[in-house]
Design a protein around this motif. Structure first.
Motif, PDB file in Angstrom:
ATOM      1  N   PHE A  91       0.835  -1.200   0.000  1.00 11.04           N
ATOM      2  CA  PHE A  91       0.000   0.000   0.000  1.00 11.04           C
ATOM      3  C   PHE A  91       0.870   1.251   0.000  1.00 11.04           C
ATOM      4  N   PRO A  92       0.397   2.362  -0.619  1.00 11.20           N
ATOM      5  CA  PRO A  92      -0.953   2.566  -1.176  1.00 11.20           C
ATOM      6  C   PRO A  92      -1.129   2.093  -2.611  1.00 11.20           C
ATOM      7  N   TYR A 139      -4.052  -0.284  -3.747  1.00 13.39           N
ATOM      8  CA  TYR A 139      -5.395   0.224  -4.047  1.00 13.39           C
ATOM      9  C   TYR A 139      -5.609   0.309  -5.560  1.00 13.39           C
ATOM     10  N   ASP A 140      -4.640   0.892  -6.253  1.00 14.72           N
ATOM     11  CA  ASP A 140      -4.766   1.069  -7.702  1.00 14.72           C
ATOM     12  C   ASP A 140      -4.704  -0.257  -8.449  1.00 14.72           C
ATOM     13  N   LEU A 165      -7.988  -2.188  -7.888  1.00 12.78           N
ATOM     14  CA  LEU A 165      -9.071  -1.555  -8.627  1.00 12.78           C
ATOM     15  C   LEU A 165      -8.923  -1.808 -10.120  1.00 12.78           C
ATOM     16  N   PHE A 187     -14.053  -5.021  -4.149  1.00 14.50           N
ATOM     17  CA  PHE A 187     -12.906  -4.210  -3.764  1.00 14.50           C
ATOM     18  C   PHE A 187     -12.589  -4.403  -2.284  1.00 14.50           C
ATOM     19  N   LEU A 218      -9.142  -5.910  -0.700  1.00 13.34           N
ATOM     20  CA  LEU A 218      -8.292  -5.242   0.286  1.00 13.34           C
ATOM     21  C   LEU A 218      -7.947  -6.170   1.447  1.00 13.34           C
ATOM     22  N   THR A 266      -4.250   8.920  -1.879  1.00  7.70           N
ATOM     23  CA  THR A 266      -4.847   7.789  -2.593  1.00  7.70           C
ATOM     24  C   THR A 266      -6.308   7.619  -2.220  1.00  7.70           C
ATOM     25  N   LEU A 267      -6.619   7.691  -0.952  1.00 11.49           N
ATOM     26  CA  LEU A 267      -7.999   7.514  -0.502  1.00 11.49           C
ATOM     27  C   LEU A 267      -8.919   8.603  -1.036  1.00 11.49           C
ATOM     28  N   LEU A 319     -10.117   7.762  -4.649  1.00 10.03           N
ATOM     29  CA  LEU A 319     -10.830   6.511  -4.882  1.00 10.03           C
ATOM     30  C   LEU A 319     -12.295   6.707  -5.281  1.00 10.03           C
ATOM     31  N   THR A 338      -6.215   4.420 -13.354  1.00  7.49           N
ATOM     32  CA  THR A 338      -6.045   3.965 -11.975  1.00  7.49           C
ATOM     33  C   THR A 338      -4.708   4.350 -11.379  1.00  7.49           C
TER      34      THR A 338
END
Length: 272
Positions: free
Chosen positions: A58-59, A62-63, A66, A127, A131, A153-154, A157, A224
């Motif tokens: 992370f982060p 996340y991408d 997704l 998703f 995670l 990043t958050l 999203l 993304t």
């Protein structure tokens, strides 16, 4: 509203819903956990290890997660949209609705609205599961999860989800329209899959034309932030339009597919 809620209840009980999103989540968990468990295998170079660990670090995770969901989810959406639309003809539910006096086009559009909502819920659920799997993979690989709360990043999203959801329901609308025209689940699913992969291969020979077609604009509309140039499906893209133009084209393809499905249903002979 009554038809819309009825459509949601119907989709929640339908096996295709659970199989589609179950497969998506299951594949994601399998890949992520396997990556975490094998990241520290002997003989792997530092570059290979870094590339592998991007899925559980992370982060950036996340991408990557997704991107995986949106890529594979596009194909699943085509199949799901075709399965639901085809069943309206195969199971006779459309005929029963028309016999009750429901508007054909209204019934068709509200049926797809139910599909769009189910897809949104499925994306969020997949998703979240991804995670959790990434956290497990990070633990297995001995990778820090300090980037889990990265604010930058958050903050982006929600926008990525919104654009990705619109792109995926556009692909689902194509499967929905094809199955409606064919009046068959199997024909709709087969033709939808053929169109999905056919557009990919055609991009090698006709990139300046294919970049405006539905699956390519769906890919181009979502950035993304991953390093994999393919976005939705992975792999290099020969040509694409910019993201803002692509999202407009996604909307046009979505509206066009729904208009075709509604007009055909309005004029079709319903028998049997």
């Amino acid at each position: 509203m009554r038809l819309f809620l009825s459509g949601l209840r119907k989709l929640v009980r339908r096996q295709a819903t659970w199989v589609t999103f179950g497969l998506l989540a299951g594949l994601l968990v399998l890949i992520v956990v396997a990556v975490g468990a094998t990241a520290n295998r002997p003989g792997a170079s530092s570059a290979e290890r870094a590339a592998t660990l991007s899925l559980v670090t992370f982060p950036g995770a996340y991408d990557v997660i997704l991107s995986f969901i949106l890529g594979l989810g596009g194909l699943f959406a085509v199949i799901y949209g075709a399965a639901v639309a085809g069943s309206e003809w195969t199971f006779g539910t459309l005929k029963n609705a028309v016999a009750r006096g429901e508007s054909r086009s209204r019934y068709t559009l509200l049926s797809f609205a139910s599909i769009a909502v189910v897809i949104a819920v499925g994306l969020v659920a997949a998703f979240a599961i991804g995670l959790v799997a990434a956290l497990v993979g990070a633990t297995l690989a001995g990778v820090s999860t300090s980037g889990l709360t990265d604010a930058a990043t958050l903050s982006r999203l929600p926008q990525q989800f919104a654009r990705g959801w619109l792109a995926i329901i556009e692909e689902g609308a194509l499967g929905f329209a094809i199955a409606t025209l064919a009046r068959s689940q199997l024909a709709g699913i087969g033709a939808g899959i053929g169109l999905y992969f056919g557009e990919t291969f055609a991009g090698i020979f006709l990139p300046d034309i294919v970049k405006y077609l539905p699956f390519n604009v769906a890919t181009a509309s979502v950035a993304t932030g991953t390093a994999t140039g393919g976005g939705f499906g992975g792999g290099a893209r020969i040509a694409s339009v910019d993201a803002n133009t692509a999202i407009v084209l996604v909307g046009l393809w979505l509206i066009g597919a729904l208009v075709v499905a509604a007009l055909f249903t309005e004029r079709a002979e319903i028998s049997g």
